[in-house]
Design a protein around this motif. Structure first.
Motif, PDB file in Angstrom:
ATOM      1  N   MET A  95       0.799  -1.227   0.000  1.00  0.00           N
ATOM      2  CA  MET A  95       0.000   0.000   0.000  1.00  0.00           C
ATOM      3  C   MET A  95       0.835   1.282   0.000  1.00  0.00           C
ATOM      4  O   MET A  95       0.504   2.215  -0.739  1.00  0.00           O
ATOM      5  CB  MET A  95      -0.981  -0.008   1.180  1.00  0.00           C
ATOM      6  N   PRO A  96       1.917   1.383   0.773  1.00  0.00           N
ATOM      7  CA  PRO A  96       2.719   2.611   0.690  1.00  0.00           C
ATOM      8  C   PRO A  96       3.292   2.843  -0.709  1.00  0.00           C
ATOM      9  O   PRO A  96       3.414   3.997  -1.158  1.00  0.00           O
ATOM     10  CB  PRO A  96       3.837   2.369   1.718  1.00  0.00           C
ATOM     11  N   VAL A  97       3.637   1.767  -1.406  1.00  0.00           N
ATOM     12  CA  VAL A  97       4.164   1.892  -2.772  1.00  0.00           C
ATOM     13  C   VAL A  97       3.072   2.408  -3.698  1.00  0.00           C
ATOM     14  O   VAL A  97       3.303   3.297  -4.531  1.00  0.00           O
ATOM     15  CB  VAL A  97       4.702   0.535  -3.263  1.00  0.00           C
ATOM     16  N   LEU A  98       1.849   1.877  -3.573  1.00  0.00           N
ATOM     17  CA  LEU A  98       0.738   2.325  -4.403  1.00  0.00           C
ATOM     18  C   LEU A  98       0.419   3.799  -4.150  1.00  0.00           C
ATOM     19  O   LEU A  98       0.209   4.580  -5.091  1.00  0.00           O
ATOM     20  CB  LEU A  98      -0.506   1.469  -4.135  1.00  0.00           C
ATOM     21  N   GLY A 106      -0.520  10.710 -10.454  1.00  0.00           N
ATOM     22  CA  GLY A 106      -1.903  11.148 -10.560  1.00  0.00           C
ATOM     23  C   GLY A 106      -2.846  10.084 -11.079  1.00  0.00           C
ATOM     24  O   GLY A 106      -4.041  10.334 -11.233  1.00  0.00           O
ATOM     25  N   GLU A 107      -2.323   8.880 -11.358  1.00  0.00           N
ATOM     26  CA  GLU A 107      -3.162   7.790 -11.862  1.00  0.00           C
ATOM     27  C   GLU A 107      -3.362   6.723 -10.789  1.00  0.00           C
ATOM     28  O   GLU A 107      -2.618   6.664  -9.814  1.00  0.00           O
ATOM     29  CB  GLU A 107      -2.536   7.176 -13.117  1.00  0.00           C
ATOM     30  N   SER A 108      -4.374   5.888 -11.001  1.00  0.00           N
ATOM     31  CA  SER A 108      -4.680   4.835 -10.037  1.00  0.00           C
ATOM     32  C   SER A 108      -3.619   3.739 -10.091  1.00  0.00           C
ATOM     33  O   SER A 108      -3.192   3.326 -11.173  1.00  0.00           O
ATOM     34  CB  SER A 108      -6.052   4.221 -10.334  1.00  0.00           C
ATOM     35  N   ALA A 109      -3.194   3.273  -8.929  1.00  0.00           N
ATOM     36  CA  ALA A 109      -2.177   2.233  -8.834  1.00  0.00           C
ATOM     37  C   ALA A 109      -2.780   1.004  -8.160  1.00  0.00           C
ATOM     38  O   ALA A 109      -3.557   1.129  -7.211  1.00  0.00           O
ATOM     39  CB  ALA A 109      -0.973   2.730  -8.042  1.00  0.00           C
ATOM     40  N   SER A 110      -2.420  -0.174  -8.660  1.00  0.00           N
ATOM     41  CA  SER A 110      -2.987  -1.425  -8.134  1.00  0.00           C
ATOM     42  C   SER A 110      -1.934  -2.511  -8.087  1.00  0.00           C
ATOM     43  O   SER A 110      -0.876  -2.402  -8.720  1.00  0.00           O
ATOM     44  CB  SER A 110      -4.163  -1.905  -9.001  1.00  0.00           C
ATOM     45  N   PHE A 111      -2.259  -3.556  -7.343  1.00  0.00           N
ATOM     46  CA  PHE A 111      -1.430  -4.756  -7.289  1.00  0.00           C
ATOM     47  C   PHE A 111      -2.326  -5.932  -7.609  1.00  0.00           C
ATOM     48  O   PHE A 111      -3.298  -6.201  -6.897  1.00  0.00           O
ATOM     49  CB  PHE A 111      -0.800  -4.917  -5.911  1.00  0.00           C
ATOM     50  N   TYR A 112      -2.017  -6.640  -8.706  1.00  0.00           N
ATOM     51  CA  TYR A 112      -2.849  -7.741  -9.190  1.00  0.00           C
ATOM     52  C   TYR A 112      -2.133  -9.081  -9.045  1.00  0.00           C
ATOM     53  O   TYR A 112      -0.909  -9.162  -9.181  1.00  0.00           O
ATOM     54  CB  TYR A 112      -3.178  -7.563 -10.668  1.00  0.00           C
ATOM     55  N   LEU A 120      -7.067 -10.765 -10.227  1.00  0.00           N
ATOM     56  CA  LEU A 120      -7.676 -10.260  -9.006  1.00  0.00           C
ATOM     57  C   LEU A 120      -6.956  -8.995  -8.555  1.00  0.00           C
ATOM     58  O   LEU A 120      -5.732  -8.982  -8.399  1.00  0.00           O
ATOM     59  CB  LEU A 120      -7.594 -11.327  -7.908  1.00  0.00           C
ATOM     60  N   CYS A 121      -7.723  -7.926  -8.375  1.00  0.00           N
ATOM     61  CA  CYS A 121      -7.160  -6.689  -7.825  1.00  0.00           C
ATOM     62  C   CYS A 121      -7.046  -6.868  -6.310  1.00  0.00           C
ATOM     63  O   CYS A 121      -8.045  -6.801  -5.589  1.00  0.00           O
ATOM     64  CB  CYS A 121      -8.053  -5.493  -8.167  1.00  0.00           C
ATOM     65  N   LEU A 122      -5.826  -7.083  -5.853  1.00  0.00           N
ATOM     66  CA  LEU A 122      -5.615  -7.389  -4.441  1.00  0.00           C
ATOM     67  C   LEU A 122      -5.558  -6.115  -3.601  1.00  0.00           C
ATOM     68  O   LEU A 122      -6.134  -6.047  -2.514  1.00  0.00           O
ATOM     69  CB  LEU A 122      -4.321  -8.188  -4.294  1.00  0.00           C
ATOM     70  N   PHE A 123      -4.849  -5.097  -4.107  1.00  0.00           N
ATOM     71  CA  PHE A 123      -4.733  -3.817  -3.404  1.00  0.00           C
ATOM     72  C   PHE A 123      -4.856  -2.686  -4.428  1.00  0.00           C
ATOM     73  O   PHE A 123      -4.461  -2.837  -5.583  1.00  0.00           O
ATOM     74  CB  PHE A 123      -3.388  -3.705  -2.670  1.00  0.00           C
ATOM     75  N   ARG A 124      -5.362  -1.550  -3.985  1.00  0.00           N
ATOM     76  CA  ARG A 124      -5.561  -0.440  -4.920  1.00  0.00           C
ATOM     77  C   ARG A 124      -5.524   0.903  -4.185  1.00  0.00           C
ATOM     78  O   ARG A 124      -5.976   1.018  -3.047  1.00  0.00           O
ATOM     79  CB  ARG A 124      -6.890  -0.578  -5.644  1.00  0.00           C
ATOM     80  N   ALA A 125      -4.976   1.902  -4.867  1.00  0.00           N
ATOM     81  CA  ALA A 125      -5.020   3.294  -4.412  1.00  0.00           C
ATOM     82  C   ALA A 125      -5.550   4.112  -5.584  1.00  0.00           C
ATOM     83  O   ALA A 125      -4.985   4.067  -6.684  1.00  0.00           O
ATOM     84  CB  ALA A 125      -3.635   3.780  -3.995  1.00  0.00           C
ATOM     85  N   ASP A 126      -6.655   4.824  -5.392  1.00  0.00           N
ATOM     86  CA  ASP A 126      -7.338   5.516  -6.480  1.00  0.00           C
ATOM     87  C   ASP A 126      -6.707   6.854  -6.832  1.00  0.00           C
ATOM     88  O   ASP A 126      -6.156   7.557  -5.967  1.00  0.00           O
ATOM     89  CB  ASP A 126      -8.805   5.748  -6.124  1.00  0.00           C
TER      90      ASP A 126
END
Length: 251
Positions: A95-98, A106-112, A120-126
């Protein structure tokens, strides 16, 4: 009166501690024991230094010396490893990386991760923008031709295909599964070079253009490298494709 915050002094590591850690890190998967010469070659330390460090490591149960004079790791490392496994939370690393990626791009970051023929989108920061791709943690999406799915498909293939050596990460795709969406993805690895998942950026194609993707690619690549390091991972050895045989001249 408002007090100014005190400047935090720059700290440097302790050379002797760094040498000790280098000695432990010299052991690799499959190493039952290592000779003094092998430890010296892998660490760059002189043998007398290694022997002195080994005395302290033996005293604390991290290292032992066999009857043949070789060195092996000891049970104290296993105890610490078990404590680490019990306390490990993937979210605390990801999450800190996202959040930092969102702040910088400025774009959404995720970990799949891959779940059979879905991602599967496991973690996301919008993204802070109103116009953004609306995906939530826990959403399952198809394994399409997007950059995210390509990375997941590539690195969950055993053995790893040689084409991986020819690709420049992060991958970028625009308008593949949706004509209005662009995405970028880089692989992340855990211990023993095991694939952990895909670190991604996604946004509207009007904003995340191919040129924009090239400009922010180093940020995503560096973030994937830093997350791999945080997870105790390393890049796998990717086989290089065999050279193309030159056509034979007609006789």
């Amino acid at each position: 009166m408002t007090r100014k915050p005190r400047a935090v002094p720059a700290l440097e590591g302790v050379a002797s501690a760094e040498r000790t850690l280098a000695l432990l890190s010299a052991f690799r998967k499959g190493d039952a024991t290592l000779t003094l010469a092998e430890l010296s070659a892998r660490t760059g330390l002189v043998k007398s230094t290694i022997m002195r460090l080994a005395v302290s490591l033996e005293a604390f149960g991290y290292l032992s010396r066999t009857g043949d004079g070789e060195y092996r790791l000891e049970a104290e490392l296993l105890r610490l490893g078990m404590i680490y496994q019990q306390s490990f939370r993937l979210e605390a690393h990801v999450m800190p990386v996202l959040e930092k990626l969102v702040e910088k791009t400025g774009e959404s970051a995720s970990f799949y991760i891959r779940r059979d023929e879905q991602r599967l989108c496991l973690f996301r920061a919008d993204s802070p923008h109103r116009l953004r791709l609306h995906v939530r943690q826990g959403d399952l999406l198809p394994m399409d031709s997007s950059a995210i799915a390509q990375v997941l498909r590539l690195f969950t293939t055993v053995p790893l295909p040689a084409e991986a050596a020819m690709l420049d990460f992060p991958l970028y795709t625009g308008g593949v599964s949706d004509p209005h969406v662009a995405g970028m993805a880089s692989p992340v690895f855990g211990p023993d070079a095991q694939f952990a998942g895909a670190l991604t950026l996604a946004g509207p194609l009007a904003r995340l253009t191919e040129e924009t993707g090239r400009n922010i690619a180093p940020l995503l690549r560096d973030a994937a490298t830093a997350l791999t390091r945080s997870l105790g991972g390393r890049m796998p050895e990717i086989p290089t494709p065999p050279p193309t045989a030159a056509p034979r001249k007609p006789r």
